[in-house]
Scaffold this active site. Structure first.
Site, PDB file in Angstrom:
ATOM      1  N   CYS A  27       8.254  -3.595   8.791  1.00 55.99           N
ATOM      2  CA  CYS A  27       8.037  -2.809   7.780  1.00 55.99           C
ATOM      3  C   CYS A  27       8.798  -2.992   6.716  1.00 55.99           C
ATOM      4  CB  CYS A  27       7.875  -2.321   8.345  1.00 55.99           C
ATOM      5  SG  CYS A  27       8.750  -0.279   7.109  1.00 55.99           S
ATOM      6  N   CYS A  43      13.856  -1.684   0.365  1.00 55.63           N
ATOM      7  CA  CYS A  43      12.732  -2.495   1.441  1.00 55.63           C
ATOM      8  C   CYS A  43      12.091  -4.490   0.320  1.00 55.63           C
ATOM      9  CB  CYS A  43      11.073  -1.567   0.341  1.00 55.63           C
ATOM     10  SG  CYS A  43       9.388  -1.968   1.592  1.00 55.63           S
ATOM     11  N   CYS A  91       4.548  -3.483  -6.170  1.00 48.92           N
ATOM     12  CA  CYS A  91       4.478  -2.331  -6.110  1.00 48.92           C
ATOM     13  C   CYS A  91       5.719  -1.682  -7.342  1.00 48.92           C
ATOM     14  CB  CYS A  91       5.796  -2.077  -4.805  1.00 48.92           C
ATOM     15  SG  CYS A  91       6.464  -0.167  -4.568  1.00 48.92           S
ATOM     16  N   CYS A 145      11.712   0.968  -3.722  1.00 48.06           N
ATOM     17  CA  CYS A 145      12.644   1.254  -2.616  1.00 48.06           C
ATOM     18  C   CYS A 145      14.058   0.432  -2.101  1.00 48.06           C
ATOM     19  CB  CYS A 145      11.846   1.507  -1.080  1.00 48.06           C
ATOM     20  SG  CYS A 145      10.819   3.242  -2.352  1.00 48.06           S
ATOM     21  N   SER A 174       7.242   8.490   3.695  1.00 45.44           N
ATOM     22  CA  SER A 174       8.440   8.028   3.821  1.00 45.44           C
ATOM     23  C   SER A 174       9.806   8.395   2.644  1.00 45.44           C
ATOM     24  CB  SER A 174       8.211   6.394   2.624  1.00 45.44           C
ATOM     25  OG  SER A 174       8.976   5.633   2.755  1.00 45.44           O
ATOM     26  N   LEU A 175      10.305   9.437   3.453  1.00 42.35           N
ATOM     27  CA  LEU A 175      11.061  10.230   3.931  1.00 42.35           C
ATOM     28  C   LEU A 175      12.944   9.318   3.408  1.00 42.35           C
ATOM     29  CD1 LEU A 175      11.771  12.974   2.783  1.00 42.35           C
ATOM     30  CD2 LEU A 175      11.941  13.231   5.625  1.00 42.35           C
ATOM     31  N   HIS A 176      12.802   9.490   4.428  1.00 43.53           N
ATOM     32  CA  HIS A 176      14.569   8.098   4.264  1.00 43.53           C
ATOM     33  C   HIS A 176      16.004   9.016   4.512  1.00 43.53           C
ATOM     34  CE1 HIS A 176      11.406   5.539   4.900  1.00 43.53           C
ATOM     35  NE2 HIS A 176      10.988   4.981   4.533  1.00 43.53           N
ATOM     36  N   ASN A 198      14.474  -3.635   9.018  1.00 41.67           N
ATOM     37  CA  ASN A 198      14.271  -5.230   9.473  1.00 41.67           C
ATOM     38  C   ASN A 198      15.227  -6.059   8.007  1.00 41.67           C
ATOM     39  OD1 ASN A 198      12.729  -4.882  11.405  1.00 41.67           O
ATOM     40  ND2 ASN A 198      11.763  -3.589   9.814  1.00 41.67           N
ATOM     41  N   GLU A 221      -0.816  -9.616   1.792  1.00 35.85           N
ATOM     42  CA  GLU A 221      -0.823  -9.765   2.768  1.00 35.85           C
ATOM     43  C   GLU A 221      -1.249  -8.606   4.066  1.00 35.85           C
ATOM     44  OE1 GLU A 221       3.160 -12.632   3.559  1.00 35.85           O
ATOM     45  OE2 GLU A 221       3.349 -10.850   3.412  1.00 35.85           O
ATOM     46  N   CYS A 236      -2.762  -2.366   8.765  1.00 38.41           N
ATOM     47  CA  CYS A 236      -1.681  -1.873   8.530  1.00 38.41           C
ATOM     48  C   CYS A 236      -2.295  -2.793   6.711  1.00 38.41           C
ATOM     49  CB  CYS A 236      -0.237  -2.382   8.488  1.00 38.41           C
ATOM     50  SG  CYS A 236       1.284  -2.058   6.734  1.00 38.41           S
ATOM     51  N   SER A 252      -0.228   6.544   3.673  1.00 38.44           N
ATOM     52  CA  SER A 252       1.812   6.704   3.772  1.00 38.44           C
ATOM     53  C   SER A 252       1.778   6.955   2.211  1.00 38.44           C
ATOM     54  CB  SER A 252       2.405   5.461   4.461  1.00 38.44           C
ATOM     55  OG  SER A 252       3.803   6.070   4.440  1.00 38.44           O
ATOM     56  N   GLY A 260       2.471  -1.847  -2.062  1.00 37.58           N
ATOM     57  CA  GLY A 260       2.070  -0.561  -2.381  1.00 37.58           C
ATOM     58  C   GLY A 260       2.229   0.702  -2.592  1.00 37.58           C
ATOM     59  N   GLU A 261       1.549   1.878  -3.047  1.00 32.00           N
ATOM     60  CA  GLU A 261       1.693   2.960  -3.346  1.00 32.00           C
ATOM     61  C   GLU A 261       0.377   3.924  -3.614  1.00 32.00           C
ATOM     62  OE1 GLU A 261       1.790   6.669  -2.697  1.00 32.00           O
ATOM     63  OE2 GLU A 261       3.668   6.213  -2.959  1.00 32.00           O
TER      64      GLU A 261
END
Length: 387
Positions: free
Chosen positions: A363, A141, A134, A138, A243-245, A320, A113, A127, A221, A189-190
């Site tokens: 996201c 996610c 992935c 996480c 992508s810290l969080h 989300n 997507e 995006c 990212s 994905g990373e």
């Protein structure tokens, strides 16, 4: 009466070979393909490859016949040897807020997507995905719940940009008034686990005789593959997003399991050494706001201390929700209070407005949920009608 069964097999129909697609090749690969197919002589290939490059990436053509400054005989040879076809668009959705999402089939069983978000960056951001699925898992996610299928090729990454520009009507490449001005590798994905193809795709996207999106408007990212940060900066000159969080290893290992391999101290050291880092080329830190998990004033102050001395922008992302998640989005007043602490410390900390939630394009919502929705719709269609 006896019955005789004819068990002979019908002769197999010949399958036409798949023609190599020129649309996502780098300049070097394009030139090599033309010579290998004996369509262009080696002494003419630089000029001819430059012509094709502009037709493919500046004008966006998908038919060799449209290349009017190429001899008809050469166009016929090109059409016989190569393709300019786009991948299949399985589904296209447009949100109430103008966000567009495409489910793109690159090959059988290979779907990704891609999301266009208007009014982001200079005009609008695309995006793009770098993998199908992935490996990072996480916990906040939904996209990460889909297992990795494979890396996308550079051509498949570039194809996402081409599909979006087809739909937006942005050929030939505009010099001004673009609707698609920024590229963000924030889809499935990373990217740093697929760096070779990501770097090659950026070379194509940024080429000033083609799509011509500046490297300073391309952001990659990562969830924190620290050893690849220097190579990313050196090879792509792209803007960096992290992508810290979380601000401590104990919590980040829960939210982003990759932290067990590359803890925060190692990640921050890699960020400080990122090539080209400056006030003009700040790192963007992404911080998803999770109610009662990482949204306290103490966490905000810890974030200020962690990033001290790093030219930074901090995007606060309202969570989300998705089915069966254990997390909730922080309350708006909590997010604003968190942002105020960061702002007082001198950090730009915009609160990202969720976009495309109604089409599952926000996201962390990509692919997995849309597959469930489509499956549900098929079940409803196939259900017997009660009388």
């Amino acid at each position: 009466m006896g019955v005789t069964l004819d068990l002979t097999r019908a002769p197999a129909q010949p399958v036409a070979p798949v023609k190599p697609n020129l649309c996502g090749l780098t300049r070097g690969e394009l030139a090599a393909a033309l010579v290998a197919a004996e369509v262009v002589r080696p002494d003419k290939v630089k000029m001819r490859a430059g012509q094709l490059w502009r037709w493919i990436h500046h004008y966006g053509v998908t038919d060799f016949a449209a290349m009017t400054d190429v001899a008809k005989e050469t166009r016929a040879l090109l059409a016989g040897a190569f393709s300019l076809a786009r991948p299949e668009i399985v589904e296209r959705q447009v949100s109430r807020d103008g966000t567009r999402k495409w489910l793109i089939r690159m090959a059988p069983g290979i779907e990704v997507e891609t999301v266009y978000i208007p009014d982001v960056g200079r005009a609008g951001a695309l995006c793009v995905s770098s993998q199908v699925g992935c490996t990072l898992n996480c916990t906040f996610c939904h996209t990460g719940t889909q297992a990795l299928v494979r890396n996308l090729t550079a051509a498949e990454i570039v194809a996402q940009v081409q599909v979006a520009r087809d739909d937006l009507g942005e050929w030939p490449s505009p010099k001004a008034d673009r609707r698609l001005s920024n590229i963000v590798f924030m889809g499935m994905g990373e990217p740093l686990y697929n760096l070779d193809h990501v770097a090659a795709a950026i070379d194509v996207i940024a080429d000033n005789e083609g799509i011509s999106i500046s490297r300073r408007r391309i952001t990659v990212s990562t969830s924190g593959v620290a050893p690849e940060l220097e190579a990313l900066g050196a090879r792509t000159q792209a803007m960096l997003a992290i992508s810290l969080h979380a601000t401590n290893d104990a919590l980040r290992e829960v939210l982003v399991p990759l932290n067990k391999k590359y803890p925060i101290a190692e990640l921050v050291a890699g960020i400080r050494a990122y090539p080209g880092l400056s006030n003009a080329r700040r790192v963007t830190f992404e911080y998803v706001m999770l109610k009662g998990v990482n949204d306290s004033p103490a966490e905000a102050r810890a974030l200020v201390q962690l990033l001290r001395g790093i030219p930074s922008k901090i995007n606060l992302i309202p969570f989300n929700p998705w089915p069966d998640t254990v997390y909730e989005c922080s309350e708006w007043k909590t997010i604003e209070a968190f942002a105020a602490i960061l702002n007082r410390a001198g950090y730009a900390s915009p609160i990202r407005t969720p976009r495309g939630r109604d089409i599952l394009a926000a996201c962390g919502q990509l692919k997995s949920e849309s597959e469930k929705v489509r499956a549900s719709a098929r079940r409803k269609t196939a259900a017997p009608v009660e009388t």
